[in-house]
Design a protein around this motif. Sequence first.
Motif, PDB file in Angstrom:
ATOM      1  N   VAL A  21      48.291   4.647 -12.482  1.00 21.94           N
ATOM      2  CA  VAL A  21      49.380   4.931 -11.546  1.00 21.94           C
ATOM      3  C   VAL A  21      50.518   3.943 -11.751  1.00 21.94           C
ATOM      4  CG1 VAL A  21      47.915   5.968  -9.761  1.00 21.94           C
ATOM      5  CG2 VAL A  21      48.327   3.514  -9.742  1.00 21.94           C
ATOM      6  N   ARG A  22      51.668   4.306 -11.234  1.00 25.78           N
ATOM      7  CA  ARG A  22      52.860   3.456 -11.292  1.00 25.78           C
ATOM      8  C   ARG A  22      53.441   3.368  -9.891  1.00 25.78           C
ATOM      9  NH1 ARG A  22      58.691   4.750 -13.706  1.00 25.78           N
ATOM     10  NH2 ARG A  22      59.248   2.751 -14.682  1.00 25.78           N
ATOM     11  N   GLU A  23      53.536   2.156  -9.370  1.00 21.98           N
ATOM     12  CA  GLU A  23      54.008   1.943  -8.001  1.00 21.98           C
ATOM     13  C   GLU A  23      55.265   1.082  -7.990  1.00 21.98           C
ATOM     14  OE1 GLU A  23      53.132   2.804  -4.891  1.00 21.98           O
ATOM     15  OE2 GLU A  23      51.532   4.166  -5.520  1.00 21.98           O
ATOM     16  N   ALA A  24      56.253   1.482  -7.208  1.00 18.26           N
ATOM     17  CA  ALA A  24      57.448   0.662  -7.021  1.00 18.26           C
ATOM     18  C   ALA A  24      57.106  -0.560  -6.177  1.00 18.26           C
ATOM     19  CB  ALA A  24      58.545   1.477  -6.349  1.00 18.26           C
ATOM     20  N   VAL A  25      57.621  -1.722  -6.555  1.00 18.05           N
ATOM     21  CA  VAL A  25      57.380  -2.964  -5.815  1.00 18.05           C
ATOM     22  C   VAL A  25      58.695  -3.708  -5.636  1.00 18.05           C
ATOM     23  CG1 VAL A  25      54.964  -3.273  -6.490  1.00 18.05           C
ATOM     24  CG2 VAL A  25      56.781  -4.121  -7.984  1.00 18.05           C
ATOM     25  N   ALA A  26      58.741  -4.517  -4.590  1.00 16.87           N
ATOM     26  CA  ALA A  26      59.944  -5.302  -4.313  1.00 16.87           C
ATOM     27  C   ALA A  26      59.991  -6.588  -5.126  1.00 16.87           C
ATOM     28  CB  ALA A  26      60.025  -5.622  -2.820  1.00 16.87           C
ATOM     29  N   SER A  27      58.815  -7.098  -5.504  1.00 15.50           N
ATOM     30  CA  SER A  27      58.776  -8.359  -6.247  1.00 15.50           C
ATOM     31  C   SER A  27      57.453  -8.448  -7.004  1.00 15.50           C
ATOM     32  CB  SER A  27      58.889  -9.546  -5.282  1.00 15.50           C
ATOM     33  OG  SER A  27      57.676  -9.725  -4.561  1.00 15.50           O
ATOM     34  N   ARG A  28      57.291  -9.516  -7.772  1.00 16.65           N
ATOM     35  CA  ARG A  28      56.046  -9.775  -8.484  1.00 16.65           C
ATOM     36  C   ARG A  28      55.080 -10.614  -7.648  1.00 16.65           C
ATOM     37  NH1 ARG A  28      56.763  -9.350 -14.446  1.00 16.65           N
ATOM     38  NH2 ARG A  28      58.869  -8.555 -14.825  1.00 16.65           N
ATOM     39  N   GLY A  29      55.376 -10.792  -6.397  1.00 21.07           N
ATOM     40  CA  GLY A  29      54.546 -11.617  -5.523  1.00 21.07           C
ATOM     41  C   GLY A  29      53.179 -11.017  -5.276  1.00 21.07           C
ATOM     42  N   ASN A  30      52.245 -11.861  -4.856  1.00 19.42           N
ATOM     43  CA  ASN A  30      50.864 -11.432  -4.633  1.00 19.42           C
ATOM     44  C   ASN A  30      50.751 -10.379  -3.534  1.00 19.42           C
ATOM     45  OD1 ASN A  30      49.968 -13.147  -6.624  1.00 19.42           O
ATOM     46  ND2 ASN A  30      49.460 -14.824  -5.207  1.00 19.42           N
ATOM     47  N   THR A  31      51.521 -10.549  -2.464  1.00 16.96           N
ATOM     48  CA  THR A  31      51.444  -9.601  -1.352  1.00 16.96           C
ATOM     49  C   THR A  31      51.920  -8.223  -1.758  1.00 16.96           C
ATOM     50  OG1 THR A  31      51.759 -11.363   0.279  1.00 16.96           O
ATOM     51  CG2 THR A  31      52.203  -9.115   1.002  1.00 16.96           C
ATOM     52  N   ASP A  32      53.055  -8.172  -2.455  1.00 15.90           N
ATOM     53  CA  ASP A  32      53.573  -6.879  -2.913  1.00 15.90           C
ATOM     54  C   ASP A  32      52.618  -6.234  -3.905  1.00 15.90           C
ATOM     55  OD1 ASP A  32      55.879  -6.833  -1.372  1.00 15.90           O
ATOM     56  OD2 ASP A  32      57.052  -7.948  -2.850  1.00 15.90           O
ATOM     57  N   ARG A  33      52.003  -7.038  -4.772  1.00 13.55           N
ATOM     58  CA  ARG A  33      51.061  -6.479  -5.740  1.00 13.55           C
ATOM     59  C   ARG A  33      49.819  -5.932  -5.038  1.00 13.55           C
ATOM     60  NH1 ARG A  33      50.185 -10.624  -8.797  1.00 13.55           N
ATOM     61  NH2 ARG A  33      48.048 -11.160  -8.227  1.00 13.55           N
ATOM     62  N   ALA A  34      49.327  -6.661  -4.028  1.00 20.90           N
ATOM     63  CA  ALA A  34      48.150  -6.205  -3.294  1.00 20.90           C
ATOM     64  C   ALA A  34      48.433  -4.899  -2.554  1.00 20.90           C
ATOM     65  CB  ALA A  34      47.681  -7.277  -2.323  1.00 20.90           C
ATOM     66  N   ASP A  35      49.606  -4.803  -1.927  1.00 18.55           N
ATOM     67  CA  ASP A  35      49.963  -3.575  -1.212  1.00 18.55           C
ATOM     68  C   ASP A  35      50.098  -2.397  -2.169  1.00 18.55           C
ATOM     69  OD1 ASP A  35      49.987  -5.000   1.130  1.00 18.55           O
ATOM     70  OD2 ASP A  35      52.168  -5.226   1.224  1.00 18.55           O
ATOM     71  N   ALA A  36      50.742  -2.649  -3.315  1.00 19.68           N
ATOM     72  CA  ALA A  36      50.926  -1.580  -4.296  1.00 19.68           C
ATOM     73  C   ALA A  36      49.591  -1.144  -4.888  1.00 19.68           C
ATOM     74  CB  ALA A  36      51.864  -2.051  -5.407  1.00 19.68           C
ATOM     75  N   THR A  37      48.676  -2.092  -5.072  1.00 21.40           N
ATOM     76  CA  THR A  37      47.364  -1.757  -5.627  1.00 21.40           C
ATOM     77  C   THR A  37      46.572  -0.883  -4.659  1.00 21.40           C
ATOM     78  OG1 THR A  37      47.351  -3.853  -6.838  1.00 21.40           O
ATOM     79  CG2 THR A  37      45.251  -2.730  -6.587  1.00 21.40           C
ATOM     80  N   ALA A  38      46.683  -1.170  -3.365  1.00 21.10           N
ATOM     81  CA  ALA A  38      46.004  -0.339  -2.366  1.00 21.10           C
ATOM     82  C   ALA A  38      46.574   1.077  -2.362  1.00 21.10           C
ATOM     83  CB  ALA A  38      46.139  -0.971  -0.987  1.00 21.10           C
ATOM     84  N   ARG A  39      47.893   1.187  -2.443  1.00 21.73           N
ATOM     85  CA  ARG A  39      48.516   2.516  -2.493  1.00 21.73           C
ATOM     86  C   ARG A  39      48.087   3.252  -3.762  1.00 21.73           C
ATOM     87  NH1 ARG A  39      53.156  -0.540  -1.247  1.00 21.73           N
ATOM     88  NH2 ARG A  39      54.039  -0.111  -3.318  1.00 21.73           N
TER      89      ARG A  39
END
Length: 349
Positions: A21-39
Amino acid sequence: MSATLLVSPASARVMPDLYDVREAVASRGNTDRADATARGLERVFVRVTGDQNIANNPKVAPVLAQSQKFVQSYRYDSDDNQLYLQLAFDPQAVNDLVHKLQLPLWPNNRPGTLVWMAVDTLQSGRDTLRQEDYPELFGLLDGLAMERGLPLDFPVMDLNDQRNMPLGSLWAQDEGAAERAGVRYRPDATLMGRLLQTSGQRWQANWLLIHGGRSYAFDASGTTMEEVALRGVNEAANLLAERYAVHSSDTGVASAVMVEISGIRSFAHYSQATKYLQGLAQVSSAEVLAVDGDRLMLALNSSTELKTLQNVLALNRNLQLARDDGLVDLSGYRAPLGSAQNPLRYSWQ
């Protein structure tokens, strides 16, 4: 070059990218990555289970919170100043999790589906929907097909298609015309839709899915043509997933189903047939019991229902159902289908 040479026949095919999958993220930060991974894992669950509402299952929410455990690899890229996270989930880990949670598993060998659509608008009247005239709509349908893991094909609508599927037949959802027009594409399933604009802000669609000797009719309504078209493909995916998904609780106990395949005339045929059967998600093992001339007898161990197994085998074009000549003795007793005395019979083409 003639247009017919450009046609790629639809057929049951292995979907290769169900776990990417490919998810849009706001930054390379851990929180954004974790949220995108869940989605991303939620999207993978929809593809793998065939259930578009799988996120509402109470078993799934705790798993999404631990989604990073199932990531095989990830990387970032950007497009038009938007940062994206590319995720590849571990297929075996995801499948094992689906089994552990007793969720349905829709194997990646899925029916190629040919989609015919006609539209009736207040401004322009009735016409066949063609890709060149509605590129945005067909792009949305391609995207939805990827999200659901359903291989879609669309007719090229050249003179051949227009002759075999005239607008009147398409609007009438003529199954005979669908069969004739589908010969060049050889689809596993055919989806026919008529999309009607009833007012400035309302649309109504009638859909017919033809597959496996059965027809399924359903409706959709919405505020745009795109909405009712997407709902039609979504419902088709739901129906096909329901037909082919393996449920852990179907029987829970593996049993042997005997299969006889005639027409095995070379080692290549033997290798192709056994490799296919051993690779089926519904089959835990496929043991060759005997080879007699051009006939191959196998025992397939499966915990799925016999009908589900038959549906899956029907997706392989090389396996043609042979005449049902199961023996009936003088008392009227007929050996159970799938038994040694009355195996599932196919011919290899």
